[in-house]
Design an enzyme around this catalytic site. Structure first.
Site, PDB file in Angstrom:
ATOM      1  N   VAL A 192     -12.845  -4.535   2.403  1.00  0.00           N
ATOM      2  CA  VAL A 192     -12.084  -3.341   2.764  1.00  0.00           C
ATOM      3  C   VAL A 192     -11.094  -3.725   3.858  1.00  0.00           C
ATOM      4  O   VAL A 192     -11.469  -4.400   4.821  1.00  0.00           O
ATOM      5  CB  VAL A 192     -13.021  -2.216   3.272  1.00  0.00           C
ATOM      6  CG1 VAL A 192     -12.219  -1.014   3.746  1.00  0.00           C
ATOM      7  CG2 VAL A 192     -14.001  -1.802   2.177  1.00  0.00           C
ATOM      8  N   GLY A 193      -9.848  -3.323   3.706  1.00  0.00           N
ATOM      9  CA  GLY A 193      -8.826  -3.639   4.704  1.00  0.00           C
ATOM     10  C   GLY A 193      -8.668  -2.531   5.730  1.00  0.00           C
ATOM     11  O   GLY A 193      -9.604  -1.771   6.016  1.00  0.00           O
ATOM     12  N   THR A 222       0.890  -1.164   0.000  1.00  0.00           N
ATOM     13  CA  THR A 222       0.000   0.000   0.000  1.00  0.00           C
ATOM     14  C   THR A 222       0.917   1.199   0.000  1.00  0.00           C
ATOM     15  O   THR A 222       2.081   1.062   0.356  1.00  0.00           O
ATOM     16  CB  THR A 222      -0.834  -0.049   1.295  1.00  0.00           C
ATOM     17  OG1 THR A 222      -1.795  -1.065   1.155  1.00  0.00           O
ATOM     18  CG2 THR A 222      -1.513   1.261   1.619  1.00  0.00           C
ATOM     19  N   THR A 227       1.110  -0.591   6.590  1.00  0.00           N
ATOM     20  CA  THR A 227       0.942  -1.396   5.382  1.00  0.00           C
ATOM     21  C   THR A 227       1.122  -2.871   5.738  1.00  0.00           C
ATOM     22  O   THR A 227       1.927  -3.212   6.591  1.00  0.00           O
ATOM     23  CB  THR A 227       1.954  -0.976   4.295  1.00  0.00           C
ATOM     24  OG1 THR A 227       2.020  -1.996   3.291  1.00  0.00           O
ATOM     25  CG2 THR A 227       3.351  -0.763   4.840  1.00  0.00           C
ATOM     26  N   GLY A 228       0.362  -3.720   5.062  1.00  0.00           N
ATOM     27  CA  GLY A 228       0.391  -5.148   5.345  1.00  0.00           C
ATOM     28  C   GLY A 228      -1.022  -5.687   5.261  1.00  0.00           C
ATOM     29  O   GLY A 228      -1.945  -4.960   4.869  1.00  0.00           O
TER      30      GLY A 228
HETATM   31  N1  ASP Z   1      -3.209  -2.885   3.976  1.00  0.00           N
HETATM   32  C1  ASP Z   1      -3.687  -3.212   2.655  1.00  0.00           C
HETATM   33  C2  ASP Z   1      -4.972  -3.952   2.758  1.00  0.00           C
HETATM   34  O1  ASP Z   1      -5.080  -4.860   3.539  1.00  0.00           O
HETATM   35  C3  ASP Z   1      -2.732  -4.007   1.873  1.00  0.00           C
HETATM   36  C4  ASP Z   1      -1.347  -3.478   1.841  1.00  0.00           C
HETATM   37  O2  ASP Z   1      -0.863  -2.841   2.747  1.00  0.00           O
HETATM   38  O3  ASP Z   1      -0.699  -3.713   0.833  1.00  0.00           O
HETATM   39  O4  ASP Z   1      -5.850  -3.667   1.985  1.00  0.00           O
END
Ligand code: ASP
Length: 285
Positions: free
Chosen positions: A183-184, A154, A204-205
């Site tokens: 949705v994350g 992200t 991010t993750g």
């Molecule tokens: N945090 C983002 C999600 O779960 C993914 C990412 O960080 O790449 O949508």
């Protein structure tokens, strides 16, 4: 520590070796873009939006034009922008047909009485935003090819202007092959991004895991309990790992222009500028 400052990341995850230089280059350009706004007297919010719009438009990161497709082959984007001193934020979730959701998120914050918009309603608001001329559209809809390598990346940034005001963003296409409507953490205040008048953080993750520890608010809470910024970032990562066994990363900054970052992923391209352009630092993780 010198102001203004900006810290930008291009996502933590299993980056393929050949993609890492591309990620580093895009993050560097995004950082320069945001810093130029700050240097010219722009606010932290202006800089955070400009920096993130760059990353959404470059097509090489998992956001905007480069956002991953869901299982139906459709891009549904999530984004948030946070105005730290006012504890204010705007977010959009699972929005389609929009290439710069961060600008739309800012419109939500500044031009509606609400904080979060999802799906079709977010797209309608986007159309209203364009009609009103709040932002101009350079290309309608979404046209670029998806960025398909790696797993979870992200983009996000933290900016601190010369007044010490903090703004934070997070913007993502989410995880590959997600179910429609998923949705994350990224657009969730406190989980994927957080800022107040003193500290800011963006994560991010895997969103399902980041939400479990409300990662960004937790990291700032550790600072409030007396930890320095880097210890707080490390503690938030440690808690995340203990509770989920998963991979993530976060960057933090405070109103004095100090920064911290932590990740347990292979790579999290990150760049920082504090005070003057020649202070720029670039990190693979
Ligand atoms: N945090 C983002 C999600 O779960 C993914 C990412 O960080 O790449 O949508």
């Amino acid at each position: 520590m010198a102001l203004p400052m900006i810290i930008v990341h291009g996502g933590a995850g299993k980056w393929k070796d050949e993609r890492i230089p591309i990620g580093l280059e895009e993050v560097e350009k995004a950082t320069r873009t945001g810093f130029a706004v700050l240097e010219n007297g722009g606010t932290a919010l202006d800089a955070a939006e400009a920096c993130t719009v760059y990353m959404e438009s470059c097509g090489n990161l998992n956001a905007g034009l480069g956002g991953r497709y869901n299982v139906d082959g459709v891009r549904e984007l999530d984004a948030i922008i946070v105005d730290g001193p006012n504890l204010n934020s705007g977010a959009v979730m699972a929005v389609k047909g929009v290439q710069n959701p961060t600008s739309l998120a800012r419109y939500v914050m500044e031009h509606t009485e609400y904080t979060q918009f999802a799906g079709e309603g977010a797209k309608r608001l986007y159309d209203r935003m364009i009609t009103e001329g709040y932002r101009q559209e350079t290309e309608p809809g979404i046209t670029a090819q998806p960025f398909t390598t790696g797993t979870n990346d992200t983009v996000g940034c933290i900016t601190v202007d010369t007044e010490g005001r903090i703004a934070v963003t997070s913007s993502t296409g989410g995880i590959s092959k997600k179910l429609p409507g998923r949705v994350g953490d990224s657009p969730i205040f406190g989980a994927g991004a957080y800022a107040d008048d003193v500290n800011g953080a963006t994560a991010t993750g895997m969103g399902e895991h980041i939400i479990r520890v409300v990662m960004c608010r937790t990291a700032v809470h550790y600072v409030e309990q007396g930890q320095d910024l880097q210890s707080a970032a490390d503690s938030a990562m440690k808690l995340f790992e203990e509770k989920t066994g998963s991979e993530a990363g976060l960057v933090m900054a405070n109103c004095e222009g100090e920064f911290a970052k932590a990740t347990n992923a292979k790579a999290m391209p990150t760049a920082v500028i504090q005070g003057t352009l020649d202070s720029m630092k670039i990190f693979k993780r």
